[in-house]
Design a protein around this motif. Structure first.
Motif, short mmCIF file in Angstrom:
data_model
loop_
_atom_site.label_atom_id
_atom_site.label_comp_id
_atom_site.label_asym_id
_atom_site.label_seq_id
_atom_site.Cartn_x
_atom_site.Cartn_y
_atom_site.Cartn_z
N MET A 136 20.72 14.25 -3.80
CA MET A 136 20.32 15.66 -3.95
C MET A 136 18.81 15.70 -4.01
O MET A 136 18.21 15.05 -4.87
N ASN A 137 18.18 16.47 -3.14
CA ASN A 137 16.71 16.54 -3.06
C ASN A 137 16.21 17.92 -3.45
O ASN A 137 16.25 18.85 -2.64
N LEU A 138 15.75 18.05 -4.69
CA LEU A 138 15.24 19.33 -5.15
C LEU A 138 13.75 19.26 -5.46
O LEU A 138 12.96 20.01 -4.92
N THR A 139 13.40 18.33 -6.36
CA THR A 139 12.07 18.30 -6.95
C THR A 139 10.98 17.91 -5.94
O THR A 139 11.20 17.07 -5.07
N GLU A 140 9.83 18.55 -6.08
CA GLU A 140 8.63 18.16 -5.33
C GLU A 140 7.54 17.85 -6.35
O GLU A 140 7.68 18.19 -7.52
N PRO A 141 6.47 17.19 -5.90
CA PRO A 141 5.47 16.76 -6.89
C PRO A 141 4.98 17.89 -7.80
O PRO A 141 4.76 17.68 -8.98
N HIS A 142 4.84 19.07 -7.26
CA HIS A 142 4.26 20.17 -8.06
C HIS A 142 5.34 21.10 -8.61
O HIS A 142 5.01 22.09 -9.26
N CYS A 143 6.60 20.84 -8.34
CA CYS A 143 7.61 21.74 -8.89
C CYS A 143 8.94 21.04 -9.13
O CYS A 143 9.46 20.32 -8.30
N GLY A 144 9.43 21.24 -10.35
CA GLY A 144 10.73 20.71 -10.72
C GLY A 144 11.64 21.87 -11.07
O GLY A 144 12.47 22.30 -10.27
N THR A 145 11.42 22.43 -12.23
CA THR A 145 12.22 23.56 -12.68
C THR A 145 12.00 24.79 -11.82
O THR A 145 12.94 25.50 -11.46
N ASP A 146 10.74 25.02 -11.47
CA ASP A 146 10.37 26.25 -10.76
C ASP A 146 10.43 26.02 -9.26
O ASP A 146 9.42 25.85 -8.59
N LEU A 147 11.65 26.05 -8.73
CA LEU A 147 11.83 25.68 -7.32
C LEU A 147 11.27 26.71 -6.36
O LEU A 147 11.13 26.45 -5.17
N GLY A 148 10.95 27.89 -6.88
CA GLY A 148 10.35 28.91 -6.02
C GLY A 148 9.02 28.45 -5.43
O GLY A 148 8.57 28.97 -4.41
N LEU A 149 8.40 27.47 -6.05
CA LEU A 149 7.10 26.96 -5.57
C LEU A 149 7.25 25.94 -4.44
O LEU A 149 6.26 25.41 -3.93
N MET A 150 8.48 25.70 -4.08
CA MET A 150 8.78 24.65 -3.09
C MET A 150 8.00 24.79 -1.78
O MET A 150 7.79 25.89 -1.29
#
Lengths: 592, 592
Positions: free
Chosen positions: B161-175
């Motif tokens: 499952m690939n969700l998190t990016e370096p600058h966003c974990g919880t706040d996926l809207g920043l993806m």
């Protein structure tokens, strides 16, 4: 990589606004003027941030390495250790007769906090040396002192404490290491010791091991134990180093943390040792160092927590994630910083309110040790012996919890070693274990200290709390936010102590089953008392027109948080204690 | 080295005496006869103890290694993975249409507990695959299901499952990861994902990445997010593996624990992906897997704690240190075993009473998921959505605490990696963080779940507790030891919920500042309810003349411990909640 900022301003507040050190009348405290302590703390802060903190991560990552019996510390440790020596930081509160600076212990404690926060594993080399120094200083002959103390004060030689064996830690009566008397008055020491911090390394010319061992004729159990000085290199009459002694490092342990400090298995194969203090009185000799050693470990607990907290704050202000529920606070950015979120704020307040309370508690205890030593104040000595197990147990449990909570602020990054927050949690973990595991502290508190001298010291503690409340309750703001919660918590503590007195006689298990909760209950009351004092001091400073209003207002708000959100924990501890031994001891051992 | 014994007997008690699974009427539960579940659990226990547990330490010590983009799992993992596949353990509750065994989720959960206890890091390879399987199973087209599910059920192919990016974990809207539509209906995926468990490894022929990315036209924030299937190797029409996709592992992270599982930085450089589910509805697709995923992580928390506890018991029985305060219990030996000491007993009871409560709570939740899925029971679905954040947050916090407490029983040996107790603490730590950090669980609970469907589910929870108490309070033993404490705790929970309702409207911070305490308060009430049920079941078994009286008496005594010593914690949580937002939010951000 984590950073560290020395909290010198807060330390000054504790020393001067709260403890009012120069007004205490403790001999030697007259030199502790604001300017002087500020200069010392600033200089120590500079060493901490510039020399020690930058080596913390490499110490963890690389750790100590052993090859062919030689232990190498991580790159950079040697230079840093030299800098500590050159700066005189190893000699702060040592006896001037042997080259020490003779400063009060309370100031050395403040300095020590910074060193530990910056690099716990590194600071252990000098910390252990200081413990061994103290033992020789108190129990050594004039010749032993002259031989060892100057070099140990300068840390040209470091020291160790050798208690634990593979089959016995707490129960030292089971010890097998033997000391055989020789014709020249020395002893041949034979046996194996484990968990010897700084047992072997490359930072010093010589290592002075203090070793507990059994000499003939002392009887069974701990009665037969004596303490010996066993140098790595025998010291010649002229002070030069002679033959290599028959002591060697068998291996260094792979540990959860404090990788920068070598934890050694030490093998004594007929090593030459000299009795330190009285024959068969080794345990008593160890006990005289115990308060200071345990204070030092309690300090480690919160000092590592402090470093973790500082980095959690930085991350919480820096990391943008989500929006404040009450409306965007960083509308021009893609998201608000973590710190706007109430639950992040809660964890930071938990950390901050604990840490500042722990600092004051520790400095207060250090001041009591000064008072006991420098004024021969028996009441202070009694109070120290009562609160030390609380300080060690409570501050290390909560210090670890603080490091874990700080790590949690980082989310997934907290779990990645590169970010450094894992190290704080892993390093802090050991403080709950060594120098008497925290369960042993609770046992010491309830099984020994409560009833010591007819319960005099715990009565004095309650009296002190009561007096403080009575003297200050005319102040409505202090009363509502600080004194009322303190009174309730203190009442819980008294009720618990009463429960032990009423039930512990018939059934000692009823007291021991509640000992751990009692230690935590006591810890909360101590921090509650410290916060009440800090609240009073901050309010007084504001009333007197102090210029830095933000500092004092923050102090008051942080204290109110502790009283409102942490102190209610005393009720739960009391309820557990009052449930007695039955729930705890109901099962036979085979039911587990 | 630690050992592991599968707690199959206790699992049977939960399934049959407490949940009475075969009487629930849930479709498919009729096969869950005692003999059948025993056979499955015994077989799974055998794999856990003989295949998985022996690899736990090497997985930690050696970890995963990356060379030239290839990630190697620790020695022995390949053979163990093959054994899991051959035994059909990866297919337990999967859809028979694609080769699964179609067993109830509650049984797969019991089996999963053992696998996690034995080797958490190893089990994640199949755990993540199961999550990806579920997503495709629910949202995939017929063709996608046919293409991927059979191979994923057999674990010939694994999933991520690939969700998190370096600058966003919880706040996926920043993806930032982008998906560009191609003429053939596929998408080109470009971006970087981090913290991807099992992102690259050598256990499977192919890895099916499920990737959240933004496709054009979806709008700002999370609204624009879609879910894509991005296989490591493109699957040809005939099911064979084709070209290597443009997805690669950039590095693997050095972590605090779960070293046996590769946590990867994944780079998508125009990788080919296919939409899974509806365009721009990626978040919703993820949410459908969330209950199961979070249950799985809550389970990790206590399952690792269970393994740690078992070893603490062994050590406490084995290690001789000190004497029982009430008189020697091992007079012929040099000392008594640790387990005679009340404070050691307390820590073991804390661990045991939590773990057995957590197991029942988790199996109950799994049963509700079965009920929701298999019977379309909306009330069960609502209850699951309410309790899942509690289960994830509370069980992982307490599971970690349990592992740390178990480690503490070992004294200094607990800190030495060789003894294995540090690994349990380090591994358990991640469960508090991933799959939504526990602060997020608290936010989900208080900010969303409490008021969901007009508060229907929380009202149903209170009603369930009330009904259970009412129906059973004629039983004096159950009432005194279990129902009265449960009633008090439940009242604290209701008071807290009421506080949020009254204050949260005016000031959302008043609710959010108490969210974490509410999650723990709720957790205690859940475990209190589970213990009341277990107490009732155990008393009934004894009344019916069950032969194994020791088992049931132990169960009752353990439950009474939880009620007497753990449940009082609800009062402190309530007090903190009622202190409101002010103490938490008093400071401006710059005061930290």
């Amino acid at each position: 990589m984590p950073s560290y900022t020395a909290p010198t301003k807060d330390m000054q507040f504790v020393l001067h606004d709260v403890l009012k050190v120069t007004e205490t009348g403790v001999p030697g405290y007259d030199e502790l003027e604001r300017d002087f302590t500020e200069a010392v703390l600033d200089a120590a802060g500079k060493v901490s941030t510039e020399v020690l903190a930058p080596l913390n991560a490499v110490g963890d990552r690389v750790g100590c390495v052993m090859e062919n019996g030689v232990v190498r510390t991580p790159e950079g440790f040697k230079a840093a250790f030299a800098a500590m020596k050159d700066g005189g930081w190893t000699a702060l509160d040592c006896d001037p007769e042997y080259g020490g600076q003779g400063m009060p212990y309370v100031l050395a404690t403040a300095v020590g906090e910074m060193f530990v926060s910056a690099n716990m594993a590194f600071n252990m080399y000098q910390g252990l040396t200081h413990g061994a120094y103290s033992a020789i200083h108190v129990h050594g002959t004039a010749e032993q002192k002259q031989t060892y103390l100057p070099k140990m004060i300068s840390c040209d030689w470091t020291g160790t404490m050798n208690l634990t064996e593979p089959h016995c830690g707490t129960d030292l009566g089971l010890m097998r290491t033997k000391a055989e008397p020789q014709e020249d008055g020395s002893y041949k020491i034979t046996g194996q010791k484990i968990f010897i911090s700084a047992g072997e390394h490359d930072l010093a010319e010589n290592i002075i091991h203090l070793v507990l061992a059994k000499a003939p004729g002392g009887g069974e159990g701990t009665k037969g134990i004596s303490l010996f000085i066993v140098p790595k290199f025998i010291v010649n009459a002229d002070g030069s180093l002679g033959a290599r002694n028959a002591v060697s490092c068998g291996k260094i342990e792979e540990k959860m943390g404090i990788h920068g400090n070598a934890t050694c298995v030490m093998n004594y194969d007929g090593a030459t040792g000299w009795l330190l203090g009285d024959l068969h009185k080794g345990m008593r000799a160890m006990f005289t160092m115990m308060n200071e050693a345990r204070l030092g470990v309690g300090l480690q607990g919160y000092a590592v927590g402090e470093a973790a907290y500082q980095n959690a704050v930085i991350y919480a202000k820096d990391r943008l994630q989500g929006r404040a529920v009450t409306g965007a606070e960083n509308p021009s950015g893609p998201a608000d910083p973590l710190i706007v979120h109430p639950d992040i704020r809660r964890t930071l307040m938990d950390q901050k309110s604990f840490l500042e309370g722990a600092r004051t508690f520790t400095f207060w205890a250090a001041h009591l040790i000064d008072r006991s030593r420098r004024s021969g104040d028996a009441a202070a000595e009694g109070m120290v012996s009562l609160i030390i197990p609380v300080l060690k147990g409570f501050l290390t449990d909560k210090g670890f919890e603080t490091a874990v909570t700080a790590q949690q602020v980082y989310g997934g990054h907290g779990y990645i070693e590169e970010w450094g927050m894992s190290q704080f949690a892993r390093d802090a973990r050991i403080a709950m274990i060594y120098e008497g595991a925290n369960g042993i502290q609770a046992l010491d508190l309830v099984g020994r200290k409560l009833a010591q001298d007819g319960g005099k010291h715990v009565m004095a503690f309650f009296e002190m709390v009561k007096t403080f409340i009575k003297e200050n309750e005319a102040d409505a703001a202090l009363k509502e936010g600080f004194l009322d919660p303190l009174k309730a918590a203190s009442k819980d503590l008294q009720t618990a102590a009463m429960f032990f007195m009423q039930n512990g006689m018939k059934n000692p298990n009823a007291a021991l089953a509640g000992s751990y909760d009692f230690m935590h209950l006591f810890g909360h009351v101590c921090l509650g008392l410290m916060w009440a004092r800090m609240g009073k001091a901050a309010m007084a400073a504001l009333a007197e027109g102090a210029s830095d209003t933000a500092f004092y207002e923050t102090k008051i708000a942080t204290g109110r948080y502790y009283m409102a959100r942490q102190l209610p924990m005393t009720a739960t501890h009391l309820a557990r204690i009052q449930s007695g031994a039955d729930p705890v001891m109901a099962l036979p051992a085979e039911a587990f």
